[in-house]
Write an enzyme that holds these catalytic residues in place. Sequence first.
Site, PDB file in Angstrom:
ATOM      1  N   GLY A   1       0.836  -1.341   0.087  1.00  7.43           N
ATOM      2  CA  GLY A   1       0.148  -0.118   0.132  1.00  7.43           C
ATOM      3  C   GLY A   1       0.996   1.249  -0.080  1.00  7.43           C
ATOM      4  O   GLY A   1       1.993   1.463   0.256  1.00  7.43           O
TER       5      GLY A   1
ATOM      6  N   TYR B   1     -25.473  16.711   8.119  1.00  4.92           N
ATOM      7  CA  TYR B   1     -24.950  15.803   9.044  1.00  4.92           C
ATOM      8  C   TYR B   1     -23.716  16.507   9.475  1.00  4.92           C
ATOM      9  O   TYR B   1     -22.977  17.484   8.755  1.00  4.92           O
ATOM     10  CB  TYR B   1     -24.423  14.541   8.432  1.00  4.92           C
ATOM     11  CG  TYR B   1     -23.740  13.576   9.103  1.00  4.92           C
ATOM     12  CD1 TYR B   1     -24.395  12.735   9.782  1.00  4.92           C
ATOM     13  CD2 TYR B   1     -22.377  13.686   9.123  1.00  4.92           C
ATOM     14  CE1 TYR B   1     -23.836  11.548  10.645  1.00  4.92           C
ATOM     15  CE2 TYR B   1     -21.622  12.578   9.919  1.00  4.92           C
ATOM     16  CZ  TYR B   1     -22.186  11.974  10.584  1.00  4.92           C
ATOM     17  OH  TYR B   1     -21.547  10.841  11.299  1.00  4.92           O
TER      18      TYR B   1
ATOM     19  N   SER C   1       7.234   4.783  -4.612  1.00  5.94           N
ATOM     20  CA  SER C   1       6.599   3.591  -4.970  1.00  5.94           C
ATOM     21  C   SER C   1       6.381   3.189  -6.159  1.00  5.94           C
ATOM     22  O   SER C   1       6.307   4.063  -7.131  1.00  5.94           O
ATOM     23  CB  SER C   1       5.015   3.849  -4.388  1.00  5.94           C
ATOM     24  OG  SER C   1       4.136   3.053  -4.579  1.00  5.94           O
TER      25      SER C   1
ATOM     26  N   HIS D   1      -6.920  -6.230  -9.291  1.00  9.75           N
ATOM     27  CA  HIS D   1      -5.732  -5.768  -8.466  1.00  9.75           C
ATOM     28  C   HIS D   1      -6.333  -5.335  -7.085  1.00  9.75           C
ATOM     29  O   HIS D   1      -6.325  -6.208  -6.080  1.00  9.75           O
ATOM     30  CB  HIS D   1      -5.112  -4.732  -9.204  1.00  9.75           C
ATOM     31  CG  HIS D   1      -3.885  -3.753  -8.698  1.00  9.75           C
ATOM     32  ND1 HIS D   1      -3.031  -3.393  -9.486  1.00  9.75           N
ATOM     33  CD2 HIS D   1      -3.659  -3.795  -7.341  1.00  9.75           C
ATOM     34  CE1 HIS D   1      -2.043  -3.082  -8.531  1.00  9.75           C
ATOM     35  NE2 HIS D   1      -2.259  -3.217  -7.437  1.00  9.75           N
TER      36      HIS D   1
ATOM     37  N   ASP E   1     -24.391   6.578   2.295  1.00 12.45           N
ATOM     38  CA  ASP E   1     -23.905   7.958   3.163  1.00 12.45           C
ATOM     39  C   ASP E   1     -22.527   8.355   2.450  1.00 12.45           C
ATOM     40  O   ASP E   1     -21.880   9.560   2.669  1.00 12.45           O
ATOM     41  CB  ASP E   1     -23.412   7.351   4.595  1.00 12.45           C
ATOM     42  CG  ASP E   1     -24.947   7.370   5.414  1.00 12.45           C
ATOM     43  OD1 ASP E   1     -25.780   7.940   5.216  1.00 12.45           O
ATOM     44  OD2 ASP E   1     -24.733   6.529   6.394  1.00 12.45           O
TER      45      ASP E   1
ATOM     46  N   SER F   1       9.321   2.969  -2.162  1.00 11.02           N
ATOM     47  CA  SER F   1       8.866   1.702  -2.511  1.00 11.02           C
ATOM     48  C   SER F   1       9.327   0.494  -1.520  1.00 11.02           C
ATOM     49  O   SER F   1      10.727   0.620  -1.148  1.00 11.02           O
ATOM     50  CB  SER F   1       9.591   1.158  -3.985  1.00 11.02           C
ATOM     51  OG  SER F   1       8.912  -0.103  -4.330  1.00 11.02           O
ATOM     52  N   GLY F   2       8.663  -0.243  -1.069  1.00  6.06           N
ATOM     53  CA  GLY F   2       9.016  -1.576  -0.280  1.00  6.06           C
ATOM     54  C   GLY F   2       9.505  -1.266   0.999  1.00  6.06           C
ATOM     55  O   GLY F   2      10.524  -2.107   1.720  1.00  6.06           O
TER      56      GLY F   2
ATOM     57  N   ASP G   1       3.902   2.269  -7.840  1.00  2.00           N
ATOM     58  CA  ASP G   1       2.617   2.889  -8.124  1.00  2.00           C
ATOM     59  C   ASP G   1       2.474   4.467  -8.369  1.00  2.00           C
ATOM     60  O   ASP G   1       1.365   5.028  -8.815  1.00  2.00           O
ATOM     61  CB  ASP G   1       1.250   2.636  -7.193  1.00  2.00           C
ATOM     62  CG  ASP G   1       1.325   0.929  -7.031  1.00  2.00           C
ATOM     63  OD1 ASP G   1       1.335   0.315  -7.966  1.00  2.00           O
ATOM     64  OD2 ASP G   1       1.244   0.569  -5.887  1.00  2.00           O
TER      65      ASP G   1
ATOM     66  N   HIS H   1      -4.314  -3.002  -0.359  1.00  2.00           N
ATOM     67  CA  HIS H   1      -4.800  -4.483  -0.647  1.00  2.00           C
ATOM     68  C   HIS H   1      -5.452  -4.931   0.296  1.00  2.00           C
ATOM     69  O   HIS H   1      -5.444  -5.794   0.584  1.00  2.00           O
ATOM     70  CB  HIS H   1      -3.405  -5.336  -0.984  1.00  2.00           C
ATOM     71  CG  HIS H   1      -2.601  -5.197  -2.249  1.00  2.00           C
ATOM     72  ND1 HIS H   1      -2.269  -6.022  -3.161  1.00  2.00           N
ATOM     73  CD2 HIS H   1      -2.512  -3.865  -3.013  1.00  2.00           C
ATOM     74  CE1 HIS H   1      -1.577  -5.645  -4.126  1.00  2.00           C
ATOM     75  NE2 HIS H   1      -1.970  -4.092  -4.101  1.00  2.00           N
TER      76      HIS H   1
END
Lengths: 233, 233, 233, 233
Positions: free
Chosen positions: B29, B230, B75, B172, B121, B46-47, B77, B98
């Site tokens: 993530g 709300y 990352s 994914h 909502d 990353s990682g 991504d 994930h």
Amino acid sequence: MDTFHDIRVAAWEANRSLPHHGLVTFSFGNVSVLDRERGVFAIKPSGVPYESLLADDLVVVDLDGRVVAGSMRPSSDTPTHAVLYREFVNVGAIAHTHSTYAVAWAQALRAIPVYGTTHADHLPTPVPCTPIMEDDRILGDYEAETGRLIVETFLDEGLAPEDVQMVLVGGHGPFTWGPTGPAAVYHSAMLEEIARMAWLTESLEPGARSLKSTLVDRHFGRKHGPDAYYGQP
Amino acid sequence: MDTFHDIRVAAWEANRSLPHHGLVTFSFGNVSVLDRERGVFAIKPSGVPYESLLADDLVVVDLDGRVVAGSMRPSSDTPTHAVLYREFVNVGAIAHTHSTYAVAWAQALRAIPVYGTTHADHLPTPVPCTPIMEDDRILGDYEAETGRLIVETFLDEGLAPEDVQMVLVGGHGPFTWGPTGPAAVYHSAMLEEIARMAWLTESLEPGARSLKSTLVDRHFGRKHGPDAYYGQP
Amino acid sequence: MDTFHDIRVAAWEANRSLPHHGLVTFSFGNVSVLDRERGVFAIKPSGVPYESLLADDLVVVDLDGRVVAGSMRPSSDTPTHAVLYREFVNVGAIAHTHSTYAVAWAQALRAIPVYGTTHADHLPTPVPCTPIMEDDRILGDYEAETGRLIVETFLDEGLAPEDVQMVLVGGHGPFTWGPTGPAAVYHSAMLEEIARMAWLTESLEPGARSLKSTLVDRHFGRKHGPDAYYGQP
Amino acid sequence: MDTFHDIRVAAWEANRSLPHHGLVTFSFGNVSVLDRERGVFAIKPSGVPYESLLADDLVVVDLDGRVVAGSMRPSSDTPTHAVLYREFVNVGAIAHTHSTYAVAWAQALRAIPVYGTTHADHLPTPVPCTPIMEDDRILGDYEAETGRLIVETFLDEGLAPEDVQMVLVGGHGPFTWGPTGPAAVYHSAMLEEIARMAWLTESLEPGARSLKSTLVDRHFGRKHGPDAYYGQP
């Protein structure tokens, strides 16, 4: 001085991390760590609860499963570990758990299909599942035969233990491995998560299809092999 | 002095909150936070495991995905985030996880129907799910293509990224966003809960019907738009 | 001096116990506690996270839903609570959550059958589920109509709110109550567990049958009514 | 001086470990520990929450269920415990919970098949499930009849309570036992895990088959009986 101090501590830490990741309760499961040069590995003693486990309790065993050091009886699964270390020559540590979702697939006698990229990030094939063992082997050297059954399954399915670092023993549960103790435990944790996601996927879509190979290869290749670009250089 | 201090700290806090909400394990993530005026965003390297992540480790990247500041690799991504920031002009932060139930719907290649007011909502439509990507795009600039696939899905389905702040990438997993880091992470957590409730609903009632539009609109309108009543004024 | 101190503290404690029992996340859900003599109740302010909630934040409202004391806006569900207090004259506290399993039954529009003694220990009938509201009522005074829908369901099914201290609002989620704040929250927790057990029961045995009335009555009678012999005298 | 100090403390510790293992919430469930020589057992008082339970609260009862020491009312399930101690002469402690997965099988009126080695490590047969009790027995001495129903089920199915240390009471939930308090609680925890794994196995493979007897016997024999080689000598 304990000449096996390094692998004992490494195996002790890896064993202690199993309950931390929710992979075992009570005294279930075991991890071993290998010193391949000396041909010995340290493994959890049989039936000892994790919270009272000391590094000195770890039993050191050779690749024939004979105790080399330690005053306790090693895990009853020791011969399985020994076979895997002999046959899978790049493995440095092995973990065995009875984690819930992985066991369920093993009890269903089913390999876990590649349903998504979480799976493909870790291995490029389904998680293999061995068949149930023949009676004469169960009645023989059962734990060593469990190791042989795993090796046969990898040979039959043409799998490389460097790429596929996990297996389900049919009717029993998972074994995972890796170059180090943390890697073996990491694969146990990821297998459990993959197993849970795949169960839910089938529950939502009974005819779910496996991920196509282009996508599997892209994700596996991001993290493994010469073109990997995930993580830090 | 670090001129990117603000977005680095904001992204660091948002990333650290992912494991707190049970949305990620290990190094899975990532969250990014944008400074739209300067055209840069801070993203997880990353990682790197969450527990050892420092605010200074966050990598600063421009909207073409080029590293502007930071010594680590961002990352993998990152190009997906960059495309979303370019195309969804009101988004200030993006989260990718994930998480188990959201991934299961993505692996089943299914949008999540609006089965109740908890869903309504938060968004007035099903949670969209992209199709599986074509092979030539997977073999090309895969992560940027993932961003484009999300944008195309929103265009095809006529969705506004201000109202529908989450998506499933088929095969994914989820991406979510919002004006701020906490909002993006909040949407990841709510998506996971919506995904779990919808799975259970279908398990209890295979022919479950979507909530009628009068009720969806009432609930979405309670929390969003000019007539919202709300929360605190 | 705050003349509403007692119900504010009682409602504050009950609200704070919701996340402790895993029944809510973020700012979802609300509990109110009634002072029937004075005709007022204390309820959670709208949209405030539980961890930052103070006893002084609780809003005091009369049975028509008008704010009597407090500087914040009360929960948007306040009119539902007001109707229930007016119509169910022995209720002293009300809890509303979006707990996962109870919501799933509500989204499936299904009452929860009495499958076992855990259920029968708490109520002698299925957990009722209201139908989906008609459009004109949704477009009208929606939250008060939610309360009326619950009351109508109890009248239609001949249920006593002293025996059946919980209900599912179809497409929405659970409301529970009791003489005190802890009792209302306890019923939310038990409903969630009953909902989960019943879902699993049907998953294991699709044609599961309800517990026979002799056994239901025996268990409900152990804990409730003149012949109760559970707990301390 | 309290001459029942030993069993009170043992039963208190065993009761307190139930919520620790996630097997009970609120005041549900109870454990008793027997002093067979003196013919008395210590059991949890009825309806007392675990967190406020003191060792002195434990009630001492004889094998006819008459209170021998203690100022509180014993668990309403006390007559069930008394019957089991009278009939199962090697049992030293009994635990009763409403753990979720075990209750679901009990509510489905189903014995739990032996689907894997985790089950076979603990008992060599399915986990038995009693039928629903006849009306006249429910209306009579219900809790003692529950004990008799368990004993009848063991007689009918030819089961030894030394090998099969757990049972599901149909429509109700599990009772487990062992030589000591920790053993009884351990069996409650293992039953819950076995119940969960078996549910998942059927969910993955509706026609799942039981483990063959060679493998069941090998695993049960590893841990039990004269040829056991699991654990420390």
